[in-house]
Motif scaffolding. Structure first.
Motif, PDB file in Angstrom:
ATOM      1  N   PRO A  44       0.817  -1.215   0.000  1.00 36.62           N
ATOM      2  CA  PRO A  44       0.000   0.000   0.000  1.00 36.62           C
ATOM      3  C   PRO A  44       0.858   1.276   0.000  1.00 36.62           C
ATOM      4  N   LYS A  45       0.425   2.241  -0.780  1.00 33.03           N
ATOM      5  CA  LYS A  45       1.008   3.582  -0.881  1.00 33.03           C
ATOM      6  C   LYS A  45       2.303   3.657  -1.683  1.00 33.03           C
ATOM      7  N   ALA A  46       2.519   2.683  -2.551  1.00 31.14           N
ATOM      8  CA  ALA A  46       3.755   2.679  -3.343  1.00 31.14           C
ATOM      9  C   ALA A  46       3.574   3.269  -4.739  1.00 31.14           C
ATOM     10  N   GLY A  47       2.348   3.668  -5.093  1.00 30.87           N
ATOM     11  CA  GLY A  47       2.138   4.222  -6.434  1.00 30.87           C
ATOM     12  C   GLY A  47       1.132   3.436  -7.269  1.00 30.87           C
ATOM     13  N   THR A  48       0.271   2.696  -6.585  1.00 25.26           N
ATOM     14  CA  THR A  48      -0.738   1.850  -7.241  1.00 25.26           C
ATOM     15  C   THR A  48      -1.646   2.653  -8.172  1.00 25.26           C
ATOM     16  N   THR A  49      -2.166   3.756  -7.655  1.00 25.80           N
ATOM     17  CA  THR A  49      -3.146   4.546  -8.399  1.00 25.80           C
ATOM     18  C   THR A  49      -2.492   5.140  -9.643  1.00 25.80           C
ATOM     19  N   TRP A  50      -1.294   5.592  -9.451  1.00 25.45           N
ATOM     20  CA  TRP A  50      -0.536   6.214 -10.543  1.00 25.45           C
ATOM     21  C   TRP A  50      -0.315   5.200 -11.670  1.00 25.45           C
ATOM     22  N   VAL A  51       0.221   4.040 -11.312  1.00 26.68           N
ATOM     23  CA  VAL A  51       0.530   3.056 -12.357  1.00 26.68           C
ATOM     24  C   VAL A  51      -0.762   2.455 -12.944  1.00 26.68           C
ATOM     25  N   ILE A 101      -6.206  -5.431 -12.862  1.00 22.00           N
ATOM     26  CA  ILE A 101      -6.589  -5.833 -11.506  1.00 22.00           C
ATOM     27  C   ILE A 101      -5.523  -5.375 -10.517  1.00 22.00           C
ATOM     28  N   LYS A 102      -5.990  -4.748  -9.437  1.00 19.58           N
ATOM     29  CA  LYS A 102      -5.054  -4.237  -8.415  1.00 19.58           C
ATOM     30  C   LYS A 102      -5.011  -5.181  -7.214  1.00 19.58           C
ATOM     31  N   THR A 103      -3.846  -5.367  -6.654  1.00 16.14           N
ATOM     32  CA  THR A 103      -3.738  -6.137  -5.409  1.00 16.14           C
ATOM     33  C   THR A 103      -2.624  -5.577  -4.532  1.00 16.14           C
ATOM     34  N   HIS A 104      -2.834  -5.709  -3.211  1.00 13.32           N
ATOM     35  CA  HIS A 104      -1.744  -5.403  -2.272  1.00 13.32           C
ATOM     36  C   HIS A 104      -1.242  -6.687  -1.603  1.00 13.32           C
ATOM     37  N   LEU A 105      -1.653  -7.817  -2.083  1.00 15.16           N
ATOM     38  CA  LEU A 105      -1.305  -9.067  -1.393  1.00 15.16           C
ATOM     39  C   LEU A 105       0.196  -9.352  -1.487  1.00 15.16           C
ATOM     40  N   ALA A 125       7.411  -0.646  -6.272  1.00 14.90           N
ATOM     41  CA  ALA A 125       7.936  -0.559  -4.906  1.00 14.90           C
ATOM     42  C   ALA A 125       8.380   0.877  -4.631  1.00 14.90           C
ATOM     43  N   ARG A 126       8.276   1.262  -3.375  1.00 16.21           N
ATOM     44  CA  ARG A 126       8.656   2.631  -2.966  1.00 16.21           C
ATOM     45  C   ARG A 126       9.558   2.538  -1.747  1.00 16.21           C
ATOM     46  N   ASN A 127      10.504   3.459  -1.638  1.00 16.06           N
ATOM     47  CA  ASN A 127      11.437   3.372  -0.504  1.00 16.06           C
ATOM     48  C   ASN A 127      10.664   3.392   0.824  1.00 16.06           C
ATOM     49  N   VAL A 133       5.613   7.110   5.616  1.00 20.07           N
ATOM     50  CA  VAL A 133       4.978   8.420   5.815  1.00 20.07           C
ATOM     51  C   VAL A 133       3.628   8.459   5.097  1.00 20.07           C
ATOM     52  N   SER A 134       3.616   8.012   3.861  1.00 23.20           N
ATOM     53  CA  SER A 134       2.384   8.037   3.077  1.00 23.20           C
ATOM     54  C   SER A 134       1.313   7.142   3.731  1.00 23.20           C
ATOM     55  N   TYR A 135       1.757   6.010   4.235  1.00 24.22           N
ATOM     56  CA  TYR A 135       0.831   5.058   4.873  1.00 24.22           C
ATOM     57  C   TYR A 135       0.245   5.660   6.158  1.00 24.22           C
ATOM     58  N   ARG A 223      -1.569  13.606 -18.549  1.00 18.48           N
ATOM     59  CA  ARG A 223      -2.713  13.246 -17.713  1.00 18.48           C
ATOM     60  C   ARG A 223      -2.307  12.627 -16.372  1.00 18.48           C
ATOM     61  N   VAL A 224      -1.173  11.916 -16.365  1.00 19.23           N
ATOM     62  CA  VAL A 224      -0.801  11.208 -15.129  1.00 19.23           C
ATOM     63  C   VAL A 224       0.102  12.030 -14.215  1.00 19.23           C
ATOM     64  N   GLN A 225       0.353  13.283 -14.592  1.00 15.94           N
ATOM     65  CA  GLN A 225       1.130  14.144 -13.696  1.00 15.94           C
ATOM     66  C   GLN A 225       0.382  14.314 -12.374  1.00 15.94           C
ATOM     67  N   MET A 251      -4.308  12.222  -2.745  1.00 20.48           N
ATOM     68  CA  MET A 251      -3.169  12.700  -3.544  1.00 20.48           C
ATOM     69  C   MET A 251      -2.500  13.759  -2.671  1.00 20.48           C
ATOM     70  N   ARG A 252      -1.578  13.356  -1.860  1.00 16.16           N
ATOM     71  CA  ARG A 252      -1.059  14.199  -0.788  1.00 16.16           C
ATOM     72  C   ARG A 252       0.101  15.057  -1.272  1.00 16.16           C
ATOM     73  N   LYS A 253       1.249  14.441  -1.570  1.00 14.29           N
ATOM     74  CA  LYS A 253       2.409  15.223  -2.041  1.00 14.29           C
ATOM     75  C   LYS A 253       3.028  14.620  -3.295  1.00 14.29           C
ATOM     76  N   GLY A 254       3.058  13.291  -3.367  1.00 15.46           N
ATOM     77  CA  GLY A 254       3.606  12.638  -4.559  1.00 15.46           C
ATOM     78  C   GLY A 254       5.091  12.883  -4.764  1.00 15.46           C
ATOM     79  N   LYS A 255       5.848  12.951  -3.673  1.00 20.04           N
ATOM     80  CA  LYS A 255       7.275  13.314  -3.779  1.00 20.04           C
ATOM     81  C   LYS A 255       8.183  12.206  -3.254  1.00 20.04           C
TER      82      LYS A 255
HETATM   83  S1  PPS Z   1      -3.134   2.960  -2.306  1.00 21.94           S
HETATM   84  O1  PPS Z   1      -4.129   3.485  -1.330  1.00 21.94           O
HETATM   85  O2  PPS Z   1      -2.301   1.914  -1.685  1.00 21.94           O
HETATM   86  O3  PPS Z   1      -3.740   2.511  -3.556  1.00 21.94           O
HETATM   87  O4  PPS Z   1      -2.188   4.207  -2.584  1.00 21.94           O
HETATM   88  P1  PPS Z   1      -1.163   4.324  -3.810  1.00 21.94           P
HETATM   89  O5  PPS Z   1      -1.870   4.801  -4.997  1.00 21.94           O
HETATM   90  O6  PPS Z   1      -0.349   3.102  -3.921  1.00 21.94           O
HETATM   91  O7  PPS Z   1      -0.153   5.450  -3.285  1.00 21.94           O
HETATM   92  C1  PPS Z   1      -0.550   6.772  -3.024  1.00 21.94           C
HETATM   93  C2  PPS Z   1       0.704   7.615  -3.070  1.00 21.94           C
HETATM   94  O8  PPS Z   1       1.088   7.796  -4.448  1.00 21.94           O
HETATM   95  C3  PPS Z   1       1.113   9.178  -4.742  1.00 21.94           C
HETATM   96  N1  PPS Z   1       0.738   9.429  -6.134  1.00 21.94           N
HETATM   97  C4  PPS Z   1       1.525  10.048  -7.013  1.00 21.94           C
HETATM   98  N2  PPS Z   1       2.765  10.545  -6.888  1.00 21.94           N
HETATM   99  C5  PPS Z   1       3.307  11.168  -7.978  1.00 21.94           C
HETATM  100  N3  PPS Z   1       2.637  11.306  -9.163  1.00 21.94           N
HETATM  101  C6  PPS Z   1       1.400  10.821  -9.325  1.00 21.94           C
HETATM  102  N4  PPS Z   1       0.765  10.979 -10.472  1.00 21.94           N
HETATM  103  C7  PPS Z   1       0.785  10.153  -8.214  1.00 21.94           C
HETATM  104  N5  PPS Z   1      -0.417   9.560  -8.010  1.00 21.94           N
HETATM  105  C8  PPS Z   1      -0.419   9.124  -6.742  1.00 21.94           C
HETATM  106  C9  PPS Z   1       0.111   9.766  -3.748  1.00 21.94           C
HETATM  107  O9  PPS Z   1       0.230  11.155  -3.643  1.00 21.94           O
HETATM  108  C10 PPS Z   1       0.491   9.001  -2.494  1.00 21.94           C
HETATM  109  O10 PPS Z   1       1.764   9.400  -1.985  1.00 21.94           O
HETATM  110  P2  PPS Z   1       1.973  10.551  -0.881  1.00 21.94           P
HETATM  111  O11 PPS Z   1       3.424  10.508  -0.518  1.00 21.94           O
HETATM  112  O12 PPS Z   1       1.094  10.216   0.282  1.00 21.94           O
HETATM  113  O13 PPS Z   1       1.599  11.833  -1.534  1.00 21.94           O
END
Ligand code: PPS
Length: 290
Positions: A44-51, A101-105, A125-127, A133-135, A223-225, A251-255
């Motif tokens: 969870p929180k490694a970039g699932t939504t983005w990818v 299909i998304k999974t966190h398993l 994967a995310r550091n 912090v994101s979690y 679009r994915v920015q 979508m908190r910080k994405g950094k």
């Molecule tokens: S979840 O709930 O597990 O599905 O969350 P997940 O999508 O894996 O992760 C959410 C974090 O990804 C960041 N995010 C992005 N970062 C950069 N660019 C794009 N486009 C993007 N989309 C999602 C999101 O902001 C969450 O990270 P944090 O550090 O909390 O901002």
């Protein structure tokens, strides 16, 4: 939607889980993957939504449906069983080809049909520090997650693997090792995606065997920015009723490197020490800054 009190963590075959992800276990384990299904796997929180959004656009292009239906209804969450969200039962009926299909398993819990059908899998994967912090912020705002407590105790639990979906270490290493035996597994890093989204898009295109035009690729990149996904109500989870955006946005910080705003010097030293011990046996390497 009326939700019961926050769920409690419990030990499920050696992994901390909550009932929202284990209630439908038999249906999940008996899920019949199709050869063209594409699995998006992450801690969870490694970039699932983005990818997920990237893959959707690479597979299907941009469509009107993307303006009307939230991403979490277009890319189904395999193991989630929360009232009013699509479950594995709806996923079985999904007629798109491919199905995303998304999974966190963790890898050992993946239904065996994904391996039998030799499905393509994208793992992100995310550091550990930014992931923690994101979690933490996610658990604060998501009423379907256990109470996070304060940051210090959360970080302690993160190190111990007492998180929903278990230990970050076991997850990222388990999937990393799976690459040896499952050739159709692409292992991506959140940090690489932030550093050069275009380069990682190209890697995804070759993996998926798709060849969008330069213009189509530019369109996907735009679009994915982060800022665009944050504004987009179909990708920013603002329609999700279990999240309280007054506490923290999805979508908190994405950094890369936001951990520096959270870890004290002492927490960082202790974390590094623990991290070295847990990661000695693996050649998996992460970047905590770019
Ligand atoms: S979840 O709930 O597990 O599905 O969350 P997940 O999508 O894996 O992760 C959410 C974090 O990804 C960041 N995010 C992005 N970062 C950069 N660019 C794009 N486009 C993007 N989309 C999602 C999101 O902001 C969450 O990270 P944090 O550090 O909390 O901002």
């Amino acid at each position: 939607m009326e939700l019961p009190p926050r769920p409690k963590l419990y030990d499920f075959h050696g992994v901390s889980m909550t009932n929202y992800f284990t209630d439908n276990w038999d249906n999940v384990q008996n899920f019949k993957a199709r050869p063209d299904d594409i699995l998006i796997a992450t801690y969870p929180k490694a970039g699932t939504t983005w990818v997920s959004y990237i893959l959707e656009m690479l597979c299907f292009g941009h469509s009107e449906r993307q303006n009307l239906v939230p991403l979490y209804e277009r890319v189904h969450f395999l193991e989630m069983q929360i009232p009013s969200f699509p479950s594995v039962v709806e996923l079985n009926k999904m007629s798109t080809s491919p199905r995303l299909i998304k999974t966190h398993l963790p890898v050992q819990f993946i239904p065996k049909s994904f391996w039998e059908q030799k499905c393509k899998i994208v793992y992100v994967a995310r550091n550990a520090k930014d992931n923690a912090v994101s979690y933490f912020h996610f658990d604060r705002m998501n009423m379907a997650q256990p109470e996070p407590g304060d940051w210090n105790s959360f970080l302690q639990r993160f190190k111990e693997g007492k998180m929903v979906f278990g230990s970050w270490y076991d997850h990222v290493i388990g999937w990393w090792e799976k690459k040896q035996s499952h050739s159709k597994l692409l292992y991506l890093f959140f940090e690489d995606m932030v550093e050069d989204t275009g380069r990682e898009l190209d890697r995804l295109c070759s993996f998926l065997e798709v060849s969008p035009s330069a213009e189509e690729k530019d369109n996907v990149r735009e679009r994915v920015q982060f800022d665009n996904m944050k504004k987009n109500n179909m990708t920013n989870y603002s329609t999700d009723t279990v999240m309280d955006f007054k506490i923290s946005p999805f979508m908190r910080k994405g950094k890369v490197g936001d951990w520096k705003n959270h870890f004290t010097v002492n927490q960082n030293e202790q974390f590094d020490e623990h991290y070295q011990k847990r990661m000695t046996e693996t050649d998996l390497k992460f970047r905590t800054t770019i």
